[in-house]
Motif scaffolding. Structure first.
Motif, PDB file in Angstrom:
ATOM      1  N   ALA A 154       0.846  -1.197   0.000  1.00  0.00           N
ATOM      2  CA  ALA A 154       0.000   0.000   0.000  1.00  0.00           C
ATOM      3  C   ALA A 154       0.878   1.242   0.000  1.00  0.00           C
ATOM      4  CB  ALA A 154      -0.896   0.000   1.232  1.00  0.00           C
ATOM      5  N   PRO A 155       0.453   2.289  -0.688  1.00  0.00           N
ATOM      6  CA  PRO A 155       1.253   3.523  -0.698  1.00  0.00           C
ATOM      7  C   PRO A 155       1.461   4.035   0.721  1.00  0.00           C
ATOM      8  CG  PRO A 155      -0.585   3.668  -2.224  1.00  0.00           C
ATOM      9  CD  PRO A 155      -0.786   2.436  -1.425  1.00  0.00           C
ATOM     10  N   LYS A 156       2.678   4.441   0.991  1.00  0.00           N
ATOM     11  CA  LYS A 156       2.968   4.958   2.340  1.00  0.00           C
ATOM     12  C   LYS A 156       2.918   6.476   2.293  1.00  0.00           C
ATOM     13  CE  LYS A 156       3.654   0.812   3.778  1.00  0.00           C
ATOM     14  NZ  LYS A 156       3.280   0.171   2.486  1.00  0.00           N
ATOM     15  N   GLU A 157       1.752   6.988   2.112  1.00  0.00           N
ATOM     16  CA  GLU A 157       1.598   8.429   2.011  1.00  0.00           C
ATOM     17  C   GLU A 157       0.787   8.935   3.185  1.00  0.00           C
ATOM     18  OE1 GLU A 157      -0.245   8.976  -1.711  1.00  0.00           O
ATOM     19  OE2 GLU A 157       1.496   8.368  -2.865  1.00  0.00           O
ATOM     20  N   GLU A 158       1.054  10.144   3.513  1.00  0.00           N
ATOM     21  CA  GLU A 158       0.267  10.770   4.561  1.00  0.00           C
ATOM     22  C   GLU A 158      -1.135  11.037   4.022  1.00  0.00           C
ATOM     23  OE1 GLU A 158       1.199  11.536   7.782  1.00  0.00           O
ATOM     24  OE2 GLU A 158       2.850  10.228   7.215  1.00  0.00           O
ATOM     25  N   PRO A 159      -2.122  10.946   4.874  1.00  0.00           N
ATOM     26  CA  PRO A 159      -3.465  11.296   4.403  1.00  0.00           C
ATOM     27  C   PRO A 159      -3.536  12.766   4.025  1.00  0.00           C
ATOM     28  CG  PRO A 159      -3.464  10.902   6.768  1.00  0.00           C
ATOM     29  CD  PRO A 159      -2.121  10.516   6.267  1.00  0.00           C
ATOM     30  N   ARG A 160      -4.428  13.061   3.080  1.00  0.00           N
ATOM     31  CA  ARG A 160      -4.587  14.448   2.632  1.00  0.00           C
ATOM     32  C   ARG A 160      -5.611  15.160   3.515  1.00  0.00           C
ATOM     33  NH1 ARG A 160      -6.422  12.373  -3.135  1.00  0.00           N
ATOM     34  NH2 ARG A 160      -6.927  10.617  -1.801  1.00  0.00           N
ATOM     35  N   LEU A 161      -5.370  16.399   3.762  1.00  0.00           N
ATOM     36  CA  LEU A 161      -6.348  17.203   4.486  1.00  0.00           C
ATOM     37  C   LEU A 161      -7.455  17.597   3.503  1.00  0.00           C
ATOM     38  CD1 LEU A 161      -7.059  18.761   7.101  1.00  0.00           C
ATOM     39  CD2 LEU A 161      -5.796  20.696   6.159  1.00  0.00           C
ATOM     40  N   VAL A 162      -8.680  17.375   3.914  1.00  0.00           N
ATOM     41  CA  VAL A 162      -9.797  17.776   3.044  1.00  0.00           C
ATOM     42  C   VAL A 162      -9.676  19.285   2.783  1.00  0.00           C
ATOM     43  CG1 VAL A 162     -12.300  18.046   2.940  1.00  0.00           C
ATOM     44  CG2 VAL A 162     -11.318  15.955   3.872  1.00  0.00           C
ATOM     45  N   PRO A 163      -9.712  19.704   1.512  1.00  0.00           N
ATOM     46  CA  PRO A 163      -9.601  21.145   1.245  1.00  0.00           C
ATOM     47  C   PRO A 163     -10.650  21.924   2.028  1.00  0.00           C
ATOM     48  CG  PRO A 163      -9.506  19.898  -0.803  1.00  0.00           C
ATOM     49  CD  PRO A 163      -9.866  18.918   0.287  1.00  0.00           C
ATOM     50  N   ALA A 164     -10.261  23.087   2.493  1.00  0.00           N
ATOM     51  CA  ALA A 164     -11.147  23.862   3.375  1.00  0.00           C
ATOM     52  C   ALA A 164     -12.501  24.126   2.720  1.00  0.00           C
ATOM     53  CB  ALA A 164     -10.473  25.173   3.747  1.00  0.00           C
ATOM     54  N   GLU A 165     -12.486  24.381   1.416  1.00  0.00           N
ATOM     55  CA  GLU A 165     -13.758  24.658   0.743  1.00  0.00           C
ATOM     56  C   GLU A 165     -14.647  23.425   0.756  1.00  0.00           C
ATOM     57  OE1 GLU A 165     -10.817  25.328  -0.408  1.00  0.00           O
ATOM     58  OE2 GLU A 165     -10.695  27.435  -1.005  1.00  0.00           O
ATOM     59  N   ALA A 166     -14.032  22.243   0.537  1.00  0.00           N
ATOM     60  CA  ALA A 166     -14.817  21.008   0.543  1.00  0.00           C
ATOM     61  C   ALA A 166     -15.333  20.713   1.952  1.00  0.00           C
ATOM     62  CB  ALA A 166     -13.972  19.851   0.022  1.00  0.00           C
ATOM     63  N   TRP A 167     -14.500  20.986   2.936  1.00  0.00           N
ATOM     64  CA  TRP A 167     -14.937  20.787   4.324  1.00  0.00           C
ATOM     65  C   TRP A 167     -16.124  21.700   4.617  1.00  0.00           C
ATOM     66  CZ3 TRP A 167     -15.967  23.269   8.786  1.00  0.00           C
ATOM     67  CH2 TRP A 167     -15.999  22.512   9.964  1.00  0.00           C
ATOM     68  N   LEU A 168     -15.994  22.933   4.230  1.00  0.00           N
ATOM     69  CA  LEU A 168     -17.042  23.922   4.505  1.00  0.00           C
ATOM     70  C   LEU A 168     -18.333  23.560   3.778  1.00  0.00           C
ATOM     71  CD1 LEU A 168     -17.618  26.593   5.887  1.00  0.00           C
ATOM     72  CD2 LEU A 168     -16.642  27.772   3.913  1.00  0.00           C
ATOM     73  N   ARG A 169     -18.185  23.146   2.524  1.00  0.00           N
ATOM     74  CA  ARG A 169     -19.362  22.783   1.744  1.00  0.00           C
ATOM     75  C   ARG A 169     -20.054  21.569   2.365  1.00  0.00           C
ATOM     76  NH1 ARG A 169     -16.768  22.887  -2.943  1.00  0.00           N
ATOM     77  NH2 ARG A 169     -16.995  25.107  -3.310  1.00  0.00           N
ATOM     78  N   THR A 170     -19.242  20.615   2.836  1.00  0.00           N
ATOM     79  CA  THR A 170     -19.809  19.432   3.488  1.00  0.00           C
ATOM     80  C   THR A 170     -20.535  19.827   4.768  1.00  0.00           C
ATOM     81  OG1 THR A 170     -18.008  18.091   2.610  1.00  0.00           O
ATOM     82  CG2 THR A 170     -19.231  17.188   4.468  1.00  0.00           C
ATOM     83  N   TYR A 171     -19.895  20.685   5.526  1.00  0.00           N
ATOM     84  CA  TYR A 171     -20.493  21.134   6.784  1.00  0.00           C
ATOM     85  C   TYR A 171     -21.854  21.777   6.518  1.00  0.00           C
ATOM     86  CZ  TYR A 171     -20.682  23.439  11.388  1.00  0.00           C
ATOM     87  OH  TYR A 171     -21.038  23.861  12.638  1.00  0.00           O
ATOM     88  N   LEU A 172     -21.896  22.614   5.526  1.00  0.00           N
ATOM     89  CA  LEU A 172     -23.153  23.300   5.214  1.00  0.00           C
ATOM     90  C   LEU A 172     -24.193  22.324   4.687  1.00  0.00           C
ATOM     91  CD1 LEU A 172     -21.598  26.465   3.571  1.00  0.00           C
ATOM     92  CD2 LEU A 172     -22.813  26.390   5.753  1.00  0.00           C
ATOM     93  N   GLN A 173     -23.721  21.354   3.932  1.00  0.00           N
ATOM     94  CA  GLN A 173     -24.644  20.341   3.418  1.00  0.00           C
ATOM     95  C   GLN A 173     -25.183  19.505   4.583  1.00  0.00           C
ATOM     96  OE1 GLN A 173     -23.217  16.779   2.812  1.00  0.00           O
ATOM     97  NE2 GLN A 173     -25.381  16.219   2.650  1.00  0.00           N
ATOM     98  N   LEU A 174     -24.322  19.193   5.552  1.00  0.00           N
ATOM     99  CA  LEU A 174     -24.788  18.457   6.731  1.00  0.00           C
ATOM    100  C   LEU A 174     -25.783  19.292   7.527  1.00  0.00           C
ATOM    101  CD1 LEU A 174     -21.442  16.893   8.006  1.00  0.00           C
ATOM    102  CD2 LEU A 174     -23.393  15.666   7.057  1.00  0.00           C
ATOM    103  N   PHE A 175     -25.670  20.588   7.392  1.00  0.00           N
ATOM    104  CA  PHE A 175     -26.560  21.485   8.112  1.00  0.00           C
ATOM    105  C   PHE A 175     -27.829  21.749   7.318  1.00  0.00           C
ATOM    106  CE2 PHE A 175     -27.543  25.370  10.578  1.00  0.00           C
ATOM    107  CZ  PHE A 175     -27.342  24.857  11.838  1.00  0.00           C
ATOM    108  N   GLY A 176     -27.973  21.066   6.226  1.00  0.00           N
ATOM    109  CA  GLY A 176     -29.215  21.186   5.478  1.00  0.00           C
ATOM    110  C   GLY A 176     -29.109  21.991   4.210  1.00  0.00           C
ATOM    111  N   GLY A 177     -27.888  22.318   3.814  1.00  0.00           N
ATOM    112  CA  GLY A 177     -27.721  23.015   2.546  1.00  0.00           C
ATOM    113  C   GLY A 177     -27.945  24.504   2.620  1.00  0.00           C
ATOM    114  N   LEU A 178     -27.828  25.058   3.807  1.00  0.00           N
ATOM    115  CA  LEU A 178     -28.006  26.502   3.930  1.00  0.00           C
ATOM    116  C   LEU A 178     -26.788  27.250   3.389  1.00  0.00           C
ATOM    117  CD1 LEU A 178     -29.489  26.887   7.516  1.00  0.00           C
ATOM    118  CD2 LEU A 178     -30.696  26.877   5.353  1.00  0.00           C
ATOM    119  N   ALA A 179     -27.004  28.504   3.013  1.00  0.00           N
ATOM    120  CA  ALA A 179     -25.880  29.381   2.673  1.00  0.00           C
ATOM    121  C   ALA A 179     -25.135  29.706   3.966  1.00  0.00           C
ATOM    122  CB  ALA A 179     -26.400  30.650   2.020  1.00  0.00           C
ATOM    123  N   PRO A 180     -23.846  30.032   3.858  1.00  0.00           N
ATOM    124  CA  PRO A 180     -23.049  30.237   5.075  1.00  0.00           C
ATOM    125  C   PRO A 180     -23.653  31.238   6.058  1.00  0.00           C
ATOM    126  CG  PRO A 180     -21.608  30.158   3.175  1.00  0.00           C
ATOM    127  CD  PRO A 180     -23.010  30.124   2.654  1.00  0.00           C
TER     128      PRO A 180
END
Lengths: 673, 262
Positions: free
Chosen positions: B64-90
């Protein structure tokens, strides 16, 4: 050891959901009485007995990674159920995502991170010609009154020529040219004086139909179609009494809407003694240009028009000017987001901003729109540094229709120019029907002019990287993935002005100076172009005299270190004279023709998706991706498709090694992981 | 003042020239020997085959590749968070997250923007590509805010909602399952399907595939929190013990490394 794959089974219980869930179209569902918006997928929310996994852990994680990189967020429960559906085709899913907004956003981020195309708040953009300052007076009847004016506006009336349009005797105030409040005790301005020197205008920031003969669509009232992003501050919408204003009062000269004006000649001579009429500054004298060109009209869009003619104003509805809320050049006018990483529709905040911030903001949006167009329409990526097209909305059209420069126009007079010379964006190419207050309409301008070259000639790039060398270094790094690193050589004292030869400097500057020379005709911290006819590379006008000095007006443009007694040499030109007249478009062409351009694009995109820099282990992948990218005509979609379908990307999950081990180790230590 | 010379000192002073002479002679002898060694041809050692190493055990190679895990890009994290919150605008989400609690639960997005890794190109602040203490603390605070509000919405029901009480399952955003009745002790069999919903929501795959007995450990967490909140001396809470338990499970998942990384 890889886990044995579970036999795929049909999707149970729920209807298959389309995966094109328009991730970026998640509207605000803040319905009254509910706490949050619409759930991601009602159909997917039913918790039944725990189903057996339909996919392997690696498949789920790959799908999650693909969703993060291609959709722009983690998958929803509904999308995971779609993955679990029998017959799910990952290749088709990827192909469908490549045409969507998420990939565009991902790639846009890659290049915005590389170019950082947002200008510092320290950079102010307040051209006199397009900035309306505001003074509060005591009007007829004693009520407070705002009057807008331009600094240094020429007026036919001698008492106010070049100053505010009412004298101290009429208003009780002396209005300083600096960013200070007027001095003196306000006295009541008579209606006669007010009407003689000012006029009421229905300006663009108040009326959606300001170009109409009698505008009626006022903001916040009948103007129902104003963009949600268009938010003038109350200070602009209301009068001094806080009540909504139906019009604004402007000095008469500023309110004019003619396209051209006659040059103002007074025949004045410098007079001794204090300024007359209780003025703060002496009466303006005739400009040398006006004397020489007295028979010629001047275009009122010219940067110098308001200082040369009393017949040039801000245009219909004051559309050529931005209003300030005080007697300052950089007052506040509109609310804007400071941060909008998810797009203008979804800002993280919004607050009052200065006029400079307004201009800088839309400069950035121009670059974003341009890059989005290249990426969303899968155009040749070399367009980023070569294309002449761009996109403008109302505020950008306003900026470009009145060409300005960060340097005073007087500095170019000795070279025969009345203002900035040859704009990089020809205003004649702007759409004529685009209103200044139309923020949401983005018109494509197919050809900005012969000097245009992708982002390289956009104000945001030229001011973000304000010097010629900074611009050269920026494109070298962003598009060729190379940096300038000083060699380990000893620096010795030297009077060699040629940095391509000076020991210790030449290792970088032998490459940098020729690149910088492409930007020699775009002055530092400026976005205008010095035309060759007025600014030849070798100018006899700026030759050194017997004392080894050139004329003082040459200093901003010609470099004494490379001048002699026959001519002066244009600044930044010495290392590659041929590059100077090619301009930024020459830099774009050189970048696009470089074999490193494609290699760099592959490196940038791959390292962003893999989350690490490419190494020698990735050489085969990089070579293959480069071939794909070039063969596709430099299309990003082909590159991303090949990358995300490559084993290197699909197997990039690290969870089976380091993190997994740490998880196992954590078991003994407890904690919910 | 110098000490008087002893007999022993005098003897040593007399013998030292002889000692020096002997050392010099020895050094000359060694030098001549060395030069004669250098003149000899080098000795050749013939290679011999290494003896075979007998295998003691056999394990599969980890390719298996011995790579460090990638940090989810901040925009993707934020978009996911908002989607988990019901898809509201920030900004809508911010208003709901703050609710009537002001900044006690949630400050504002501008405060968190750089902490979650968003770049600020105006100031040449680069994107955060690795976690740090401030980032993790921010993820934790944001996670707590989301889970607390989700409990209020999904398990308590919006204030003034009609009918009162939790919304129907299809309207729930995070806790899309029927919560057990208050006071019900949740065993693994009944915890597992509910936890699986949350696990899929946050980590993107069934809990049964987790590399560890994640279900069991989160069950322990849930039971511990419920027990603490049900204790007689427990501080007052706006949540019932069961709601507090589900909130803790939600927080454990949204701050899980697998949520932040990929």
């Amino acid at each position: 050891m890889p886990r044995p794959r579970s036999p795929r089974r049909p999707f149970r219980g729920l209807a298959a959901l389309p995966l094109a869930l328009a991730p970026f179209a998640l509207a605000s569902h803040a319905a009254a009485g509910t706490f949050v918006g619409a759930p991601p997928s009602p159909a997917a929310n039913v918790a039944a007995a725990t189903p057996a996994p339909a996919r392997t852990l690696e498949e789920y994680r790959r799908f999650r990674a693909l969703s993060i990189d291609l959709v722009g967020r983690m998958p929803t429960r509904a999308e995971i159920q779609e993955l679990e559906r029998a017959g799910f085709d990952l290749d088709r899913w990827i192909d469908a995502r490549l045409g969507e907004r998420g990939v565009v956003d991902r790639l846009l981020r890659v290049y915005m991170d590389a170019l950082r195309l947002e200008v510092s708040p320290a950079f102010t953009v307040t051209p006199q010609a397009t900035t309306l300052r505001r003074v509060q007076l005591k009007g007829p009847g004693g009520a407070a009154l705002f009057v807008y004016y331009r600094l240094n506006q020429r007026r036919a009336r001698e008492a106010t020529d070049g100053e505010f349009c009412l004298t101290k005797g009429e208003s009780g105030l002396q209005v300083p040219a600096a960013d200070r409040v007027p001095t003196g005790e306000p006295i009541e301005v008579t209606q006669k004086v007010l009407d003689a020197n000012t006029v009421e205008v229905k300006p663009w920031w108040l009326y959606g139909d300001y170009r109409a003969g009698d505008p009626v669509l006022r903001y916040g009232d009948a103007w129902k179609t104003a963009s949600a992003r268009y938010q003038p501050l109350p200070a602009l919408l209301n009068g001094p009494d806080g009540k909504p204003a139906s019009a604004v009062r402007v000095c008469r000269e500023e309110a004019q809407s003619g396209a051209t004006g006659r040059l103002l000649l007074t025949g004045r001579k410098r007079a001794p003694g204090p300024p007359p009429f209780d003025r703060l500054r002496p009466l303006p004298l005739d400009d040398g240009y006006a004397v020489q060109h007295k028979a010629e009209p001047i275009a009122c869009t010219s940067q110098a028009a308001h200082t040369l003619s009393s017949e040039c104003g801000c245009g219909v509805g004051l559309e050529r000017c931005l209003p300030s809320d005080a007697n300052t050049a950089d007052g506040r006018a509109f609310a804007l987001p400071d941060s909008a990483p998810l797009g203008l529709d979804r800002p993280l905040n919004a607050g009052p901003q200065t006029l400079s911030a307004w201009r800088r903001f839309w400069w950035t949006q121009e670059a974003v729109r341009f890059l989005e167009d290249v990426l969303a329409n899968d155009r040749d990526f070399r367009d980023v540094v070569t294309a002449r097209r761009t996109f403008v909305n109302g505020p950008l059209a306003q900026f470009y229709q009145a060409p300005t420069s960060s340097t005073p126009p007087q500095t170019r007079r000795p070279f025969g120019l009345v203002d900035e010379g040859e704009p990089l964006f020809d205003p004649a190419r702007l759409p004529k029907d685009l209103l200044v207050n139309d923020l949401d309409r983005w018109d494509r301008v197919e050809d900005r002019g012969p000097r245009a070259a992708g982002v390289l000639t956009m104000p945001v790039f030229l001011t973000k990287y304000a010097s010629r060398r900074a611009r050269g270094a920026a494109v070298y790094q962003a598009f060729l993935c190379k940096s300038f690193l000083a060699a380990g050589v000893e620096l010795t004292p030297s009077d060699e002005p040629d940095l391509t030869k000076r020991a210790g400097c030449s290792t970088c500057h032998a490459t940098l100076e020729p690149l910088a020379a492409y930007f020699a005709r775009v002055p530092e911290t400026d976005w205008s172009f010095l035309p060759p006819a007025s600014f030849p590379v070798d100018s006899p006008l700026c030759k050194k005299n017997a004392q080894g000095k050139a004329a003082g007006f040459c200093a901003p443009f010609y470099d004494p270190a490379f001048s002699d007694d026959a001519h002066g040499t244009l600044r930044g030109a010495y290392a590659a004279r041929a590059h100077v007249d090619e301009g930024p478009a020459g830099a774009g062409a050189e970048l696009a023709a470089s074999p490193d351009f494609a290699t760099c694009a592959v490196e940038r995109v791959s390292s962003a998706f893999l989350g690490r820099a490419l190494t020698s282990d990735d050489a085969a992948l990089a070579t293959s991706l480069r071939e794909t990218f070039v063969a596709s005509g430099y299309r990003m979609r082909a590159l991303v498709r090949a990358l995300v379908k490559s084993p290197r990307y699909l197997d990039a999950s690290p969870w089976s090694s380091t993190l997994l081990r740490s998880e196992r180790g954590a078991t003994a230590g407890g904690g919910a992981r | 003042m110098s000490a008087p010379e002893t007999k022993r000192d005098a003897r040593a002073r007399r013998t030292s020239p002889l000692l020096l002479l002997a050392i010099a002679a020895g050094a000359a002898l060694l030098a001549s020997g060395a030069s004669s060694c250098g003149a000899r041809p080098p000795e050749l050692v013939a290679p011999t085959a290494a003896p075979a190493i007998a295998p003691r055990a056999s394990i599969a190679q980890d390719s298996a590749p011995k790579e460090e895990p990638r940090l989810v890009p901040a925009e993707a994290w934020l978009r996911t968070y908002l989607q988990l919150f019901g898809g509201l605008a920030p900004l809508d989400a911010q208003a709901r997250l703050r609710g009537a609690d002001g900044a006690q639960i949630f400050d504002d997005w501008a405060t968190y923007a750089s902490a979650i890794g968003l770049p600020d190109h105006r100031f040449d602040l680069p994107r955060g590509t690795q976690t740090n203490a401030t980032m993790l603390a921010t993820f934790e605070r944001l996670g707590e805010a989301l889970c607390a509000r989700a409990v209020e919405h999904d398990l308590q029901g919006p204030k003034g909602g009609t009918p009162p009480g939790p919304p129907p399952l299809e309207a729930r955003v995070i806790f899309a399952f029927e919560a057990p009745s208050p006071g019900t002790k949740l065993e693994r069999a009944s915890f597992e399907p509910r936890f699986d919903v949350l696990h899929r929501t946050f980590l993107g795959y069934p809990a049964s595939l987790a590399p560890t007995d994640r279900t069991g450990r989160f069950l322990s967490l849930y039971q511990d929190v419920v027990a603490r909140h049900a204790a007689k001396d427990a501080p007052k809470s706006r949540f019932t013990p069961e709601q507090a338990g589900w909130s803790a499970v939600c927080e454990g998942l949204i701050r899980h490394p697998e949520f932040q990384l990929y």
